[in-house]
Design a protein around this motif. Structure first.
Motif, short mmCIF file in Angstrom:
data_model
loop_
_atom_site.label_atom_id
_atom_site.label_comp_id
_atom_site.label_asym_id
_atom_site.label_seq_id
_atom_site.Cartn_x
_atom_site.Cartn_y
_atom_site.Cartn_z
N VAL A 342 0.83 -1.21 0.00
CA VAL A 342 0.00 0.00 0.00
C VAL A 342 0.87 1.27 0.00
N GLY A 343 2.19 1.10 0.17
CA GLY A 343 3.09 2.26 0.18
C GLY A 343 3.55 2.60 -1.23
N PRO A 344 4.67 3.32 -1.36
CA PRO A 344 5.15 3.76 -2.68
C PRO A 344 5.38 2.60 -3.66
N ALA A 345 5.97 1.50 -3.18
CA ALA A 345 6.19 0.37 -4.10
C ALA A 345 4.87 -0.22 -4.56
N GLY A 346 3.90 -0.25 -3.63
CA GLY A 346 2.57 -0.77 -3.96
C GLY A 346 1.88 0.10 -5.00
N GLN A 347 2.03 1.40 -4.85
CA GLN A 347 1.38 2.30 -5.82
C GLN A 347 1.98 2.13 -7.21
N LEU A 348 3.29 1.96 -7.23
CA LEU A 348 3.93 1.75 -8.54
C LEU A 348 3.49 0.41 -9.14
N LEU A 349 3.41 -0.59 -8.27
CA LEU A 349 2.94 -1.90 -8.75
C LEU A 349 1.54 -1.78 -9.34
N ASP A 350 0.66 -1.11 -8.61
CA ASP A 350 -0.72 -0.96 -9.09
C ASP A 350 -0.75 -0.31 -10.47
N ALA A 351 0.07 0.72 -10.66
CA ALA A 351 0.08 1.44 -11.94
C ALA A 351 0.50 0.50 -13.07
N VAL A 446 9.43 -14.96 -12.30
CA VAL A 446 10.21 -14.06 -11.46
C VAL A 446 10.42 -12.74 -12.20
N THR A 447 10.28 -11.65 -11.47
CA THR A 447 10.58 -10.35 -12.08
C THR A 447 11.26 -9.47 -11.04
N ALA A 448 11.57 -8.23 -11.44
CA ALA A 448 12.22 -7.31 -10.50
C ALA A 448 11.19 -6.82 -9.47
N HIS A 449 11.69 -6.27 -8.38
CA HIS A 449 10.78 -5.70 -7.37
C HIS A 449 10.49 -4.25 -7.76
N PRO A 450 9.22 -3.80 -7.59
CA PRO A 450 8.94 -2.41 -7.96
C PRO A 450 9.80 -1.38 -7.21
N SER A 451 10.23 -1.70 -5.98
CA SER A 451 11.04 -0.69 -5.28
C SER A 451 12.43 -0.56 -5.93
N TYR A 452 12.83 -1.56 -6.70
CA TYR A 452 14.07 -1.42 -7.46
C TYR A 452 13.89 -0.32 -8.51
N LEU A 453 12.72 -0.33 -9.16
CA LEU A 453 12.43 0.72 -10.14
C LEU A 453 12.41 2.08 -9.47
N LEU A 454 11.87 2.11 -8.26
CA LEU A 454 11.77 3.39 -7.55
C LEU A 454 13.15 3.99 -7.25
N ARG A 455 14.14 3.14 -7.14
CA ARG A 455 15.47 3.65 -6.81
C ARG A 455 16.20 4.18 -8.04
N LEU A 456 15.66 3.91 -9.23
CA LEU A 456 16.33 4.34 -10.46
C LEU A 456 15.70 5.63 -10.97
N ARG A 461 15.64 3.84 -15.43
CA ARG A 461 14.30 3.56 -14.89
C ARG A 461 13.35 3.17 -16.03
N GLU A 462 13.46 3.91 -17.15
CA GLU A 462 12.59 3.60 -18.28
C GLU A 462 12.82 2.18 -18.78
N GLU A 463 14.09 1.84 -18.87
CA GLU A 463 14.44 0.50 -19.36
C GLU A 463 13.88 -0.58 -18.42
N GLN A 464 14.06 -0.37 -17.12
CA GLN A 464 13.57 -1.37 -16.16
C GLN A 464 12.04 -1.43 -16.14
N ALA A 465 11.41 -0.27 -16.33
CA ALA A 465 9.94 -0.25 -16.36
C ALA A 465 9.45 -1.04 -17.57
N ARG A 466 10.17 -0.90 -18.67
CA ARG A 466 9.79 -1.63 -19.90
C ARG A 466 9.90 -3.14 -19.66
#
Ligand code: URA
Length: 484
Positions: A342-351, A446-456, A461-466
């Motif tokens: 429900v925190g920042p990583a959760g919000q990114l995951l939801d998106a 298996v995939t990356a953790h959304p908080s990993y994306l948050l740190r980039l 970041r764009e590449e990891q989001a893709r």
């Protein structure tokens, strides 16, 4: 029978000196021993010298090894001898290599010698093996890492754990694999008077012998270990004699929790009656409902994370979900709200889920580790990754959730979640994008953790989001196939 002159023509009066390159190099010993046996060199004509041992005493001995004749018969050694000898070679007894050679020599004439329980050489070999195994066991149980470098304000940075241990024998290198597997995602060093090991998460390096003063003697995490130990110390099972046997006093000085032992022993009786009155919870049977897991994780103190000021966070979602999404552990927000992601990583995951068309409400969303691990920095609680041991301890709960939900597909986000599912550490880059078949017939992705994306940020970041979207899209497609 061996002839009065050796097969290779080596004169029987010749004396050989074998300088061992390392005190634990069984393979080197074996190779030299084979050659010497094939040249018919009797045990009493060989001196086995350890590194640092005195070769001067054998100044008259030959260092160059004789060359076995081409038609020399192969050297015989049965499996039992080899497995005991491999361990015994690690013993600190300076006579061990001579003993191994004498037995190997005798095995050529009597292949059944290992079965003779009364044979003094065999008995000695068994004794050495046992004492080396015991030393390794102690090392596994009593190595205590202390934190020497810490994460920065953002939770980034290099943590380094250092342990001091005093083995009786040359067991350090032989146990490197054990610690590598157990603490694979920690950066650690084990320092001993016989040498040191350094693991950076990817490679193992060896270092020189260390001194007690090279290792730290205490850190803040020790309080955690102490309170953890105090909570698991079960006075009802207290047997002082057995405890001393298992945890000899010699190891106490390196173990933070050992400082508590006299106090705990003294208070044991009192605590025992209190425990009898209160009744204690032990979770040895798998809970059969999600509600029971929820209750049990709140009482779980099986690892030090559960001792922190935090709350367990249960998974949420339909009990018959086809998709289970697994994260690492609750963060600060999740801990406060009691819900996963429900925190920042959760919000990114939801998106991202929304972008690829996965309905989060139809998935069962949970975490590998049920409690938030952090260090307090002023008013802030800074996230700490769970260690391999903590993940492995907590697997009990995620496996219980899996057994009830029985998802067709599990999406593990990040290395901790992948370890929670597989019981071993895998590289995300290597395994992402492909299903991994699990024993119960379900599939792990298996995939990356959304908080990993948050740190980039920026192009990284764009590449990891893709890549993240591509993994989610593949999961969605596969779910549709499985449903159809
Ligand atoms: N990170 C996770 O792995 N899980 C959460 O629930 C929140 C953040």
């Amino acid at each position: 029978m061996r002839s009065s002159r050796s097969l290779s023509g080596v004169k029987l009066g010749t004396y050989y000196v074998v300088h061992m390159p390392e005190p634990d190099d069984f393979d080197f010993w074996r190779e030299r021993a084979r050659g010497l046996i094939q040249c018919d060199v009797p045990p009493d004509r060989i001196a086995w010298v350890e590194p640092g041992g005195s070769g001067d005493l054998f100044a008259h001995g030959k260092r160059r090894m004789p060359v076995p004749p081409k038609d020399a018969p192969p050297v015989r050694a049965n499996r039992r001898f080899v497995s005991l000898a491999r361990n015994a070679a690690l013993h600190s007894d300076p006579e061990r290599f001579a003993l191994l050679y004498r037995l190997l020599w005798r095995l050529q004439a009597n292949p059944r010698i290992m079965e003779d329980k009364a044979d003094l050489d065999v008995r000695k070999l068994e004794e050495l093996d046992k004492s080396v195994r015991r030393d390794s066991h102690k090392m596994h149980a009593f190595v205590r890492f202390r934190l020497v470098e810490d994460a920065d304000e953002n939770g980034e940075g290099a943590e380094h754990y250092v342990a001091w241990f005093e083995p009786d024998h040359h067991i350090l290198r032989a146990n490197a694999g054990f610690f590598m597997r157990r603490f694979s995602n920690m950066r650690w060093s084990i320092l001993t008077p016989r040498g040191s090991l350094h693991w950076d998460g990817e490679t193992m390096a060896e270092g020189p012998p260390a001194d007690r003063s090279d290792a730290p003697s205490g850190d803040p995490t020790e309080d955690l270990w102490r309170s953890y130990y105090a909570s698991i110390f079960n006075p009802a099972r207290l047997k002082i004699g057995a405890m001393l046997k298992e945890m000899p006093k010699k190891y106490w000085k390196n173990m933070p929790e050992a400082a508590l032992i006299p106090e705990l022993v003294a208070g044991a009786q009192k605590r025992e009656s209190a425990m009898v009155e209160k009744g204690t919870l032990e979770f040895e049977e798998r809970p059969e409902t999600l509600a029971a897991i929820d209750k049990a994780i709140h009482a779980c103190r099986k690892c030090p994370i559960g001792q922190l000021d935090n709350h367990a966070v249960m998974g949420e979602g339909p009990q018959d979900a086809a998709l289970m999404i697994v994260g690492e552990q609750p963060g600060d927000q999740e801990d406060q709200q009691g819900r996963p992601f429900v925190g920042p990583a959760g919000q990114l995951l939801d998106a991202h889920l929304e972008k690829v068309g996965i309905d989060r409400r139809a998935a069962y969303v949970t975490n590998t580790v049920k409690h938030f691990k952090y260090v307090q920095r002023g008013k802030r609680r800074i996230h700490q990754s769970p260690g391999a041991k903590e993940i492995d301890t907590c697997r009990w709960w995620i496996e219980s959730e899996r057994a009830i939900v029985q998802p067709k597909l599990i999406l593990a986000m990040g290395a901790s979640a992948a370890r929670g599912m597989l019981g071993k550490t895998v590289s995300i880059t290597k395994v992402r994008g492909e299903p991994i078949a699990l024993e119960d017939g379900s599939e792990l992705w298996v995939t990356a953790h959304p908080s990993y994306l948050l740190r980039l940020d920026g192009p990284a970041r764009e590449e990891q989001a893709r890549l993240f979207d591509a993994d989610l899209a593949a999961v969605k497609e596969r779910l549709e196939e499985l449903a159809g």
